[in-house]
Design a protein around this motif. Structure first.
Motif, short mmCIF file in Angstrom:
data_model
loop_
_atom_site.label_atom_id
_atom_site.label_comp_id
_atom_site.label_asym_id
_atom_site.label_seq_id
_atom_site.Cartn_x
_atom_site.Cartn_y
_atom_site.Cartn_z
N MET A 1 31.24 44.80 47.59
CA MET A 1 31.98 44.96 48.54
C MET A 1 33.52 45.59 47.88
SD MET A 1 33.61 42.23 51.09
CE MET A 1 32.10 42.48 52.40
N THR A 2 33.93 46.66 48.71
CA THR A 2 35.43 47.03 48.44
C THR A 2 36.30 46.89 49.41
OG1 THR A 2 34.82 49.08 49.21
CG2 THR A 2 34.29 48.95 46.84
N LEU A 3 37.61 46.65 48.87
CA LEU A 3 38.61 46.38 49.92
C LEU A 3 39.26 47.67 50.18
CD1 LEU A 3 40.66 43.49 47.97
CD2 LEU A 3 39.05 43.31 50.07
N ASP A 4 39.81 48.02 51.27
CA ASP A 4 40.53 48.95 51.98
C ASP A 4 41.53 49.46 51.15
OD1 ASP A 4 40.71 50.91 54.17
OD2 ASP A 4 42.54 50.13 54.41
N LYS A 5 41.93 50.71 50.69
CA LYS A 5 43.13 51.06 49.92
C LYS A 5 44.37 50.80 50.59
CE LYS A 5 44.97 55.00 47.33
NZ LYS A 5 46.08 54.14 47.34
N THR A 6 44.42 51.04 52.12
CA THR A 6 45.73 50.45 52.62
C THR A 6 45.86 48.97 52.53
OG1 THR A 6 44.95 52.24 54.10
CG2 THR A 6 46.65 50.58 54.76
N LEU A 7 45.05 48.33 52.51
CA LEU A 7 45.41 46.76 52.36
C LEU A 7 45.74 46.53 50.85
CD1 LEU A 7 45.07 43.91 53.18
CD2 LEU A 7 42.80 44.03 52.37
N LEU A 8 45.14 47.25 49.83
CA LEU A 8 45.41 46.97 48.41
C LEU A 8 46.83 47.61 48.31
CD1 LEU A 8 42.28 48.11 46.74
CD2 LEU A 8 42.96 45.78 46.94
N ASP A 9 47.34 48.62 48.90
CA ASP A 9 48.76 49.11 48.72
C ASP A 9 49.69 48.33 49.21
OD1 ASP A 9 47.74 51.27 47.65
OD2 ASP A 9 47.68 52.64 49.48
N ILE A 10 49.38 47.34 49.99
CA ILE A 10 50.66 46.40 50.78
C ILE A 10 50.37 45.09 50.10
CG2 ILE A 10 50.57 47.76 52.76
CD1 ILE A 10 49.05 45.51 54.16
N LEU A 11 49.31 44.57 49.36
CA LEU A 11 49.38 43.23 48.88
C LEU A 11 50.34 43.29 47.66
CD1 LEU A 11 45.46 42.43 48.96
CD2 LEU A 11 47.31 41.59 50.41
N SER A 37 51.96 41.74 36.51
CA SER A 37 53.13 41.03 35.77
C SER A 37 53.06 39.90 35.23
CB SER A 37 54.18 41.14 37.06
OG SER A 37 55.54 40.50 36.42
N CYS A 38 52.52 38.97 36.11
CA CYS A 38 52.35 37.59 35.39
C CYS A 38 50.82 37.53 34.96
CB CYS A 38 52.57 36.52 36.59
SG CYS A 38 51.59 36.29 38.03
N ASP A 39 50.17 36.36 34.63
CA ASP A 39 49.03 36.32 34.30
C ASP A 39 48.01 35.51 35.18
OD1 ASP A 39 49.75 33.58 34.20
OD2 ASP A 39 48.97 33.12 32.39
N ARG A 40 48.21 35.80 36.27
CA ARG A 40 47.35 35.26 37.66
C ARG A 40 46.52 36.17 38.04
NH1 ARG A 40 52.37 32.83 38.78
NH2 ARG A 40 52.20 30.45 38.84
N VAL A 41 45.22 35.49 38.35
CA VAL A 41 43.91 36.50 38.85
C VAL A 41 43.71 35.71 40.42
CG1 VAL A 41 41.64 37.27 38.49
CG2 VAL A 41 43.36 37.29 36.52
N TYR A 42 43.65 36.50 41.23
CA TYR A 42 43.33 35.72 42.65
C TYR A 42 41.88 36.28 42.61
CZ TYR A 42 48.22 35.29 42.41
OH TYR A 42 49.52 35.01 42.37
N PRO A 43 41.07 35.02 43.49
CA PRO A 43 39.78 35.46 43.82
C PRO A 43 39.64 36.40 45.14
CG PRO A 43 40.44 33.21 44.38
CD PRO A 43 41.48 34.03 43.65
N ILE A 44 38.57 36.93 45.38
CA ILE A 44 38.23 37.56 46.69
C ILE A 44 36.98 36.59 47.15
CG2 ILE A 44 37.70 39.53 47.84
CD1 ILE A 44 38.95 41.25 45.62
N THR A 45 37.28 36.07 48.56
CA THR A 45 36.17 35.37 48.97
C THR A 45 35.47 35.97 50.18
OG1 THR A 45 37.26 33.32 47.85
CG2 THR A 45 35.32 32.97 49.66
N ASP A 46 34.36 36.10 50.28
CA ASP A 46 33.65 36.76 51.48
C ASP A 46 34.64 37.98 51.89
OD1 ASP A 46 31.61 34.84 51.57
OD2 ASP A 46 32.99 33.55 52.74
N GLY A 47 34.99 38.80 50.92
CA GLY A 47 35.77 40.01 51.29
C GLY A 47 37.26 39.73 51.57
N ILE A 48 37.58 38.43 51.60
CA ILE A 48 39.05 38.38 51.80
C ILE A 48 39.80 37.75 50.66
CG2 ILE A 48 40.48 36.63 53.25
CD1 ILE A 48 37.96 36.41 55.13
N PRO A 49 41.04 38.54 50.34
CA PRO A 49 41.87 38.06 49.01
C PRO A 49 42.48 36.68 49.30
CG PRO A 49 42.23 40.10 49.93
CD PRO A 49 41.39 39.72 50.87
N VAL A 50 42.30 35.85 48.39
CA VAL A 50 42.74 34.49 48.45
C VAL A 50 44.18 34.29 47.57
CG1 VAL A 50 42.28 32.11 48.15
CG2 VAL A 50 40.73 33.75 48.92
N LEU A 51 45.24 34.64 48.15
CA LEU A 51 46.28 34.83 47.37
C LEU A 51 47.35 33.43 47.53
CD1 LEU A 51 47.67 38.53 48.54
CD2 LEU A 51 46.22 37.82 46.40
#
Length: 65
Positions: A1-11, A37-51
């Motif tokens: 599954m891929t995330l929409d580029k528009t969404l990635l641009d605003i996250l 910038s920092c050393d955090r990695v955020y998961p993507i669950t069921d296609g939804i970024p968990v920030l």
């Protein structure tokens, strides 16, 4: 599954508001978002970024400036 580029641009990282790098192959194909910038990695669950800071994992890598 891929995330929409528009969404990635605003996250952004909720901690330091830096941009996020998308790795669609990480986490067994579920994908992850890594702060540039920092050393955090955020998961993507069921296609939804968990920030959420509590859900992020630390990579142990030094922060890039």
């Amino acid at each position: 599954m891929t995330l929409d580029k528009t969404l990635l641009d605003i996250l952004a990282c909720p901690d330091d508001h830096a941009t996020l790098a998308y790795d669609p192959a990480a986490a067994g194909g579920a994908g992850e978002l890594a702060c540039t910038s920092c050393d955090r990695v955020y998961p993507i669950t069921d296609g939804i970024p968990v920030l959420l800071l509590d859900e992020a994992r630390r990579t142990g890598a030094p922060a890039q400036k």
